[in-house]
Design a protein around this motif. Structure first.
Motif, PDB file in Angstrom:
ATOM      1  N   SER A  23       0.810  -1.223   0.000  1.00 30.28           N
ATOM      2  CA  SER A  23       0.000   0.000   0.000  1.00 30.28           C
ATOM      3  C   SER A  23       0.840   1.269   0.000  1.00 30.28           C
ATOM      4  N   ILE A  24       2.150   1.136   0.142  1.00 31.39           N
ATOM      5  CA  ILE A  24       3.028   2.306   0.260  1.00 31.39           C
ATOM      6  C   ILE A  24       3.143   3.035  -1.070  1.00 31.39           C
ATOM      7  N   TYR A  25       2.970   4.341  -1.029  1.00 32.91           N
ATOM      8  CA  TYR A  25       3.201   5.189  -2.200  1.00 32.91           C
ATOM      9  C   TYR A  25       4.642   5.696  -2.208  1.00 32.91           C
ATOM     10  N   GLY A  26       5.114   6.107  -1.050  1.00 28.91           N
ATOM     11  CA  GLY A  26       6.470   6.614  -0.963  1.00 28.91           C
ATOM     12  C   GLY A  26       6.978   6.587   0.458  1.00 28.91           C
ATOM     13  N   VAL A  27       8.266   6.692   0.601  1.00 33.58           N
ATOM     14  CA  VAL A  27       8.924   6.726   1.909  1.00 33.58           C
ATOM     15  C   VAL A  27       9.788   7.974   1.984  1.00 33.58           C
ATOM     16  N   GLY A  28       9.713   8.641   3.105  1.00 30.80           N
ATOM     17  CA  GLY A  28      10.516   9.836   3.299  1.00 30.80           C
ATOM     18  C   GLY A  28      11.374   9.740   4.539  1.00 30.80           C
ATOM     19  N   TRP A  29      12.449  10.489   4.537  1.00 28.53           N
ATOM     20  CA  TRP A  29      13.286  10.678   5.723  1.00 28.53           C
ATOM     21  C   TRP A  29      13.148  12.133   6.166  1.00 28.53           C
ATOM     22  N   ILE A  82      11.569   8.851  -1.525  1.00 28.82           N
ATOM     23  CA  ILE A  82      11.689   7.938  -2.653  1.00 28.82           C
ATOM     24  C   ILE A  82      10.326   7.345  -2.954  1.00 28.82           C
ATOM     25  N   LEU A  83      10.019   7.276  -4.236  1.00 29.82           N
ATOM     26  CA  LEU A  83       8.763   6.704  -4.667  1.00 29.82           C
ATOM     27  C   LEU A  83       8.874   5.184  -4.633  1.00 29.82           C
ATOM     28  N   TRP A  84       7.875   4.539  -4.042  1.00 29.54           N
ATOM     29  CA  TRP A  84       7.937   3.099  -3.868  1.00 29.54           C
ATOM     30  C   TRP A  84       7.921   2.364  -5.205  1.00 29.54           C
ATOM     31  N   SER A  85       7.196   2.898  -6.184  1.00 29.74           N
ATOM     32  CA  SER A  85       6.992   2.165  -7.435  1.00 29.74           C
ATOM     33  C   SER A  85       8.199   2.218  -8.365  1.00 29.74           C
ATOM     34  N   ASP A  86       8.798   3.408  -8.520  1.00 27.45           N
ATOM     35  CA  ASP A  86       9.868   3.502  -9.510  1.00 27.45           C
ATOM     36  C   ASP A  86      11.155   4.096  -8.951  1.00 27.45           C
ATOM     37  N   SER A  87      11.196   4.267  -7.615  1.00 30.07           N
ATOM     38  CA  SER A  87      12.387   4.768  -6.922  1.00 30.07           C
ATOM     39  C   SER A  87      12.805   6.168  -7.346  1.00 30.07           C
ATOM     40  N   SER A  88      11.881   6.972  -7.844  1.00 26.00           N
ATOM     41  CA  SER A  88      12.197   8.386  -8.060  1.00 26.00           C
ATOM     42  C   SER A  88      12.556   9.008  -6.718  1.00 26.00           C
ATOM     43  N   THR A  89      13.477   9.966  -6.726  1.00 25.68           N
ATOM     44  CA  THR A  89      13.976  10.527  -5.476  1.00 25.68           C
ATOM     45  C   THR A  89      13.959  12.045  -5.491  1.00 25.68           C
ATOM     46  N   THR A  93       3.958   7.051   3.284  1.00 22.18           N
ATOM     47  CA  THR A  93       2.671   7.596   2.901  1.00 22.18           C
ATOM     48  C   THR A  93       1.995   6.637   1.931  1.00 22.18           C
ATOM     49  N   VAL A  94       0.687   6.496   2.061  1.00 23.34           N
ATOM     50  CA  VAL A  94      -0.037   5.555   1.209  1.00 23.34           C
ATOM     51  C   VAL A  94      -0.914   6.261   0.189  1.00 23.34           C
ATOM     52  N   ASP A  95      -1.171   7.551   0.389  1.00 22.71           N
ATOM     53  CA  ASP A  95      -2.088   8.234  -0.512  1.00 22.71           C
ATOM     54  C   ASP A  95      -1.752   9.708  -0.550  1.00 22.71           C
ATOM     55  N   THR A  96      -0.903  10.095  -1.474  1.00 23.95           N
ATOM     56  CA  THR A  96      -0.591  11.503  -1.669  1.00 23.95           C
ATOM     57  C   THR A  96      -0.108  11.694  -3.091  1.00 23.95           C
ATOM     58  N   GLN A  97       0.356  12.889  -3.386  1.00 24.22           N
ATOM     59  CA  GLN A  97       0.954  13.163  -4.684  1.00 24.22           C
ATOM     60  C   GLN A  97       2.434  13.441  -4.499  1.00 24.22           C
ATOM     61  N   TRP A  98       3.183  13.148  -5.508  1.00 23.27           N
ATOM     62  CA  TRP A  98       4.623  13.307  -5.446  1.00 23.27           C
ATOM     63  C   TRP A  98       5.018  14.715  -5.011  1.00 23.27           C
ATOM     64  N   MET A 138       5.320  15.338  -1.153  1.00 21.87           N
ATOM     65  CA  MET A 138       6.070  14.435  -0.290  1.00 21.87           C
ATOM     66  C   MET A 138       7.140  15.117   0.545  1.00 21.87           C
ATOM     67  N   ARG A 139       7.361  16.401   0.351  1.00 24.12           N
ATOM     68  CA  ARG A 139       8.298  17.112   1.221  1.00 24.12           C
ATOM     69  C   ARG A 139       7.650  17.539   2.541  1.00 24.12           C
ATOM     70  N   SER A 140       6.349  17.383   2.650  1.00 25.25           N
ATOM     71  CA  SER A 140       5.638  17.796   3.853  1.00 25.25           C
ATOM     72  C   SER A 140       5.430  16.614   4.775  1.00 25.25           C
ATOM     73  N   TRP A 141       5.839  16.722   6.030  1.00 24.40           N
ATOM     74  CA  TRP A 141       5.682  15.611   6.963  1.00 24.40           C
ATOM     75  C   TRP A 141       4.204  15.310   7.209  1.00 24.40           C
ATOM     76  N   ARG A 142       3.339  16.273   6.911  1.00 21.04           N
ATOM     77  CA  ARG A 142       1.911  16.111   7.214  1.00 21.04           C
ATOM     78  C   ARG A 142       1.232  15.052   6.356  1.00 21.04           C
ATOM     79  N   VAL A 143       1.798  14.686   5.221  1.00 17.41           N
ATOM     80  CA  VAL A 143       1.116  13.725   4.353  1.00 17.41           C
ATOM     81  C   VAL A 143       1.483  12.286   4.674  1.00 17.41           C
ATOM     82  N   TYR A 144       2.375  12.082   5.624  1.00 15.01           N
ATOM     83  CA  TYR A 144       2.845  10.733   5.926  1.00 15.01           C
ATOM     84  C   TYR A 144       1.945  10.079   6.975  1.00 15.01           C
TER      85      TYR A 144
END
Length: 126
Positions: free
Chosen positions: A30-36, A51-58, A99-104, A107-113
């Motif tokens: 269900s993961i869309y992306g992972v952030g640090w 990083i995007l879970w599907s294609d590893s965009s960073t 994050t499981v449901d956001t837009q790329w 993803m810089r905002s901690w609020r979407v995680y």
């Protein structure tokens, strides 16, 4: 539910390197992306990288561009943050988040995680 566990923090001298790892378990499909992110006392969480879970965009925050890299191991469901040329300003508690449901673009905002690890301390001595 997604569970996240960070590892790899510690004490390092300025100019040194550390590698943080974030292990994901549970509904990883269900993961869309992972952030640090990182945080120091009294400060808001600061975006480090994602990083995007599907294609590893960073993408990277400006303070770490050119020094940090992020990567994903598809077989282990881990996301690693390689930190080079560390300086004392990098001292913080580092958190990984999923994050499981956001837009790329968000993803810089901690609020979407949706899910967070417990954090790992990184201390850089001068």
């Amino acid at each position: 539910q997604v569970q996240l566990v960070e590892s790899g923090g510690g004490l390092v001298q300025a100019g040194g390197s550390l590698r943080l790892s974030c292990a994901a378990s549970g509904r990883t499909d269900s993961i869309y992306g992972v952030g640090w992110f990182r945080q120091t006392p009294g400060q808001e969480r600061e975006f480090v990288s994602s990083i995007l879970w599907s294609d590893s965009s960073t993408t990277f925050g400006d303070p770490v561009k050119g020094r940090f890299t992020i990567s994903r191991d598809h077989t282990k469901n881990t996301v690693d943050l390689q930190m080079n040329s560390l300086n004392p300003e990098d001292t913080a508690v580092y958190y990984c988040a999923a994050t499981v449901d956001t837009q790329w673009a968000n993803m810089r905002s901690w609020r979407v995680y949706d899910y967070w690890g417990q954090g790992t301390q990184v201390t850089v001595s001068s």
